[in-house]
Scaffold this motif. Structure first.
Motif, PDB file in Angstrom:
ATOM      1  N   ALA A  46       0.796  -1.241   0.000  1.00 18.84           N
ATOM      2  CA  ALA A  46       0.000   0.000   0.000  1.00 18.84           C
ATOM      3  C   ALA A  46       0.821   1.281   0.000  1.00 18.84           C
ATOM      4  O   ALA A  46       0.266   2.363  -0.140  1.00 18.84           O
ATOM      5  N   SER A  48       3.349   2.604  -1.888  1.00 14.77           N
ATOM      6  CA  SER A  48       3.819   3.373  -3.038  1.00 14.77           C
ATOM      7  C   SER A  48       3.197   2.862  -4.326  1.00 14.77           C
ATOM      8  O   SER A  48       2.493   1.855  -4.329  1.00 14.77           O
ATOM      9  N   PHE A 110       4.392 -11.667   2.943  1.00 15.65           N
ATOM     10  CA  PHE A 110       4.491 -13.090   2.616  1.00 15.65           C
ATOM     11  C   PHE A 110       4.344 -13.986   3.844  1.00 15.65           C
ATOM     12  O   PHE A 110       4.441 -15.207   3.741  1.00 15.65           O
ATOM     13  N   VAL A 137       1.977  -6.010  -4.507  1.00 19.15           N
ATOM     14  CA  VAL A 137       3.333  -6.188  -3.979  1.00 19.15           C
ATOM     15  C   VAL A 137       4.325  -6.284  -5.144  1.00 19.15           C
ATOM     16  O   VAL A 137       4.059  -6.951  -6.134  1.00 19.15           O
ATOM     17  N   MET A 193       6.817 -13.513  -7.576  1.00 18.06           N
ATOM     18  CA  MET A 193       5.937 -12.520  -8.213  1.00 18.06           C
ATOM     19  C   MET A 193       4.685 -13.133  -8.868  1.00 18.06           C
ATOM     20  O   MET A 193       3.901 -12.423  -9.477  1.00 18.06           O
TER      21      MET A 193
HETATM   22  P1  NAD Z   1       6.168  -0.188  -5.873  1.00 17.36           P
HETATM   23  O1  NAD Z   1       7.574  -0.581  -5.650  1.00 17.36           O
HETATM   24  O2  NAD Z   1       5.832   1.247  -6.004  1.00 17.36           O
HETATM   25  O3  NAD Z   1       5.254  -0.790  -4.690  1.00 17.36           O
HETATM   26  C1  NAD Z   1       5.502  -2.054  -4.146  1.00 17.36           C
HETATM   27  C2  NAD Z   1       4.824  -2.192  -2.798  1.00 17.36           C
HETATM   28  O4  NAD Z   1       5.088  -3.520  -2.285  1.00 17.36           O
HETATM   29  C3  NAD Z   1       5.326  -1.221  -1.729  1.00 17.36           C
HETATM   30  O5  NAD Z   1       4.213  -0.780  -0.970  1.00 17.36           O
HETATM   31  C4  NAD Z   1       6.216  -2.089  -0.842  1.00 17.36           C
HETATM   32  O6  NAD Z   1       6.312  -1.666   0.507  1.00 17.36           O
HETATM   33  C5  NAD Z   1       5.467  -3.405  -0.930  1.00 17.36           C
HETATM   34  N1  NAD Z   1       6.271  -4.575  -0.570  1.00 17.36           N
HETATM   35  C6  NAD Z   1       7.376  -5.066  -1.176  1.00 17.36           C
HETATM   36  N2  NAD Z   1       7.816  -6.170  -0.532  1.00 17.36           N
HETATM   37  C7  NAD Z   1       6.967  -6.376   0.516  1.00 17.36           C
HETATM   38  C8  NAD Z   1       6.887  -7.342   1.548  1.00 17.36           C
HETATM   39  N3  NAD Z   1       7.754  -8.356   1.640  1.00 17.36           N
HETATM   40  N4  NAD Z   1       5.896  -7.211   2.465  1.00 17.36           N
HETATM   41  C9  NAD Z   1       5.009  -6.192   2.398  1.00 17.36           C
HETATM   42  N5  NAD Z   1       5.022  -5.276   1.426  1.00 17.36           N
HETATM   43  C10 NAD Z   1       5.993  -5.356   0.496  1.00 17.36           C
HETATM   44  O7  NAD Z   1       5.684  -1.026  -7.161  1.00 17.36           O
HETATM   45  P2  NAD Z   1       4.511  -0.849  -8.232  1.00 17.36           P
HETATM   46  O8  NAD Z   1       5.136  -0.480  -9.535  1.00 17.36           O
HETATM   47  O9  NAD Z   1       3.388  -0.068  -7.698  1.00 17.36           O
HETATM   48  O10 NAD Z   1       4.083  -2.388  -8.400  1.00 17.36           O
HETATM   49  C11 NAD Z   1       2.940  -2.938  -7.830  1.00 17.36           C
HETATM   50  C12 NAD Z   1       2.381  -3.993  -8.780  1.00 17.36           C
HETATM   51  O11 NAD Z   1       1.972  -3.363  -9.995  1.00 17.36           O
HETATM   52  C13 NAD Z   1       3.392  -5.074  -9.162  1.00 17.36           C
HETATM   53  O12 NAD Z   1       2.741  -6.324  -9.218  1.00 17.36           O
HETATM   54  C14 NAD Z   1       3.809  -4.654 -10.552  1.00 17.36           C
HETATM   55  O13 NAD Z   1       4.263  -5.742 -11.338  1.00 17.36           O
HETATM   56  C15 NAD Z   1       2.502  -4.093 -11.085  1.00 17.36           C
HETATM   57  N6  NAD Z   1       2.624  -3.240 -12.288  1.00 17.36           N
HETATM   58  C16 NAD Z   1       3.498  -2.194 -12.344  1.00 17.36           C
HETATM   59  C17 NAD Z   1       3.605  -1.456 -13.521  1.00 17.36           C
HETATM   60  C18 NAD Z   1       4.555  -0.290 -13.661  1.00 17.36           C
HETATM   61  O14 NAD Z   1       4.815   0.143 -14.793  1.00 17.36           O
HETATM   62  N7  NAD Z   1       5.051   0.265 -12.583  1.00 17.36           N
HETATM   63  C19 NAD Z   1       2.799  -1.763 -14.630  1.00 17.36           C
HETATM   64  C20 NAD Z   1       1.895  -2.814 -14.513  1.00 17.36           C
HETATM   65  C21 NAD Z   1       1.831  -3.543 -13.343  1.00 17.36           C
END
Ligand code: NAD
Ligand code: NA
Length: 395
Positions: A46, A48, A110, A137, A193
């Motif tokens: 949640a 970022s 996890f 995540v 993932m």
């Molecule tokens: P991000 O790095 O901004 O956010 C990741 C979040 O996961 C953070 O809140 C972090 O604290 C949390 N996190 C990581 N490891 C953790 C753990 N062990 N326990 C609890 N929380 C944990 O990433 P994002 O880009 O927002 O990615 C989120 C999802 O969206 C991913 O599945 C990503 O593949 C997908 N996505 C991203 C994009 C893109 O272009 N950025 C596009 C499509 C899909």
């Protein structure tokens, strides 16, 4: 105070700027249509990117109480802490000003212990049932409840893939290579993932009877245009996402008893902490941004997540729109043929000397800085932050 970047990873952040960035997202959802959706929401990941934007859209665009799970570090002896930490604290402040519940678990998503702690909270202090779980995540490691530690590997299948990418630290274009992964690395990346942990969450929540009738759950994914398939869809991350898509169908079947639904949501490519880390990919993002801004189709996390909730997941007539594979397509603008043709034309012109102007490098950098609270109008960056003050105000 200046942003410090190593490679493509931000090493510091600015709380006042982060507050501005959150307020900007709140202002967007408050002026773009109310979401008649869930009132009790759990967001896993949640703090970022897409997870934070989902939480903001649902809380400030729909009046939802939210629980957030994330892995972040606060200010203390080891430094000023991570951007996600401040995002949580600042989100909570704004939510409580609106009279909304906002609870954070800074814990490993996890872990079964985390799941149990969240369930206890739902039962004891959150009204007993939730309407929606957002799974967002992004992680490189997963400690499985059976004690095994899995690492994900960013890599390709078949032959190594090389292409031009850039480094934020040096602001230079560099040739980057994604190496082929072994079968073991591929399987491990799917463990980290893929959909297994998402399913474990939903199964435990369901067994604890905390899912409301009509409950929904979404997890975020990416497919991208064919030009990026060698590095993403057909690589190790793509394999994990394919697993996630199958898991959505399994969870969906599991939820029939309570008339619930599970969906994988295909999002567009955009600047986040996670996507900056993928070799070659950020250059594609700069070209895409250039084209989508020219065509007035540009969306950041908050526009995507607000549109997802408003038009797709909780539409006025109640029917969720998906493609033939039951995927919710938020990448519809990104994949428009006119957009991709224009991106391809730009790609052919890119050189190490012109990549900053052919693509929207300035826009990329601006969004990357915003993720860490830099470059925000109205913030005074002239003073260094004092750790004691940070600990006092944000712990
Ligand atoms: P991000 O790095 O901004 O956010 C990741 C979040 O996961 C953070 O809140 C972090 O604290 C949390 N996190 C990581 N490891 C953790 C753990 N062990 N326990 C609890 N929380 C944990 O990433 P994002 O880009 O927002 O990615 C989120 C999802 O969206 C991913 O599945 C990503 O593949 C997908 N996505 C991203 C994009 C893109 O272009 N950025 C596009 C499509 C899909
Ligand atoms: Na996220």
């Amino acid at each position: 105070m200046k942003p410090i970047i190593q490679g493509n990873v931000a090493k510091n952040c600015h709380p006042e700027g982060l507050l501005k960035a959150i307020d900007k997202q709140i202002a967007y959802v408050e002026s773009h249509g109310e979401i008649y959706g869930p009132k009790k929401v759990l967001v896993i990941g949640a703090s970022s990117g897409y997870g934070l934007a989902s939480r903001i859209a649902l809380a400030f665009g729909g009046g939802a109480d939210t629980i957030g799970v994330s892995f972040e570090k606060g200010p203390g002896e080891k430094g000023a802490g991570s951007a996600g930490w401040y995002n949580n604290v600042l989100f909570q402040r704004r939510a409580s000003e609106k009279g909304l519940i906002a609870k954070d678990f800074i814990a490993d998503a996890f872990s079964d212990t985390t799941r149990q702690n969240v369930i206890d909270f739902i039962q004891q202090e959150f009204g007993g049932k939730i309407d929606l779980v957002v799974y967002s995540v992004a992680s490189g490691i997963r400690l499985h409840p059976d004690g095994t530690r899995y690492h994900s590997t960013l890599g390709v299948r078949g032959q190594a893939f090389s292409g031009p990418g850039f480094e934020l630290e040096s602001q230079r274009m560099v040739e980057q290579t994604l190496e082929p992964v072994t079968e073991q690395q591929l399987a491990d990346t799917v463990k980290v993932m893929g959909g297994e942990d998402w399913q474990r969450w939903i199964t435990m929540l369901e067994q604890a009877d905390v899912l409301a009738a009509g409950f929904k759950t979404v997890a975020y994914s990416y497919i991208g245009p064919e030009s990026t398939w060698p590095l993403y869809k057909e690589g190790s991350l793509g394999a994990a996402k394919a697993h996630l898509h199958n898991t959505a169908d399994e969870i969906n079947a599991q939820l029939q008893r309570i008339s619930g639904n599970a969906y994988a949501v295909i999002c567009k490519a955009l600047v986040t902490k996670a996507s900056a880390f993928i070799p070659v990919f950020p250059l594609y993002i700069t070209l895409l941004y250039k084209v989508m801004k020219q065509k007035r189709l540009h969306e950041t996390c908050i526009e995507q997540m607000h549109r997802l909730m408003l038009d797709h997941l909780y539409p006025p007539l109640g029917k969720v729109t998906t493609d033939a594979q039951r995927l919710i397509r938020m990448d519809d603008y990104e994949l428009r043929p006119d957009v991709q043709n224009a991106v391809e034309l730009l790609r052919r012109q890119v050189t190490a000397d012109n990549f900053m102007v052919i693509g929207d490098f300035a826009g990329y950098l601006q969004e990357f800085h915003e993720l860490n609270g830099f470059g925000m109008a109205g913030v005074d960056y002239s003073d260094e932050l004092d750790i004691h003050t940070l600990v006092k105000e944000y712990s």
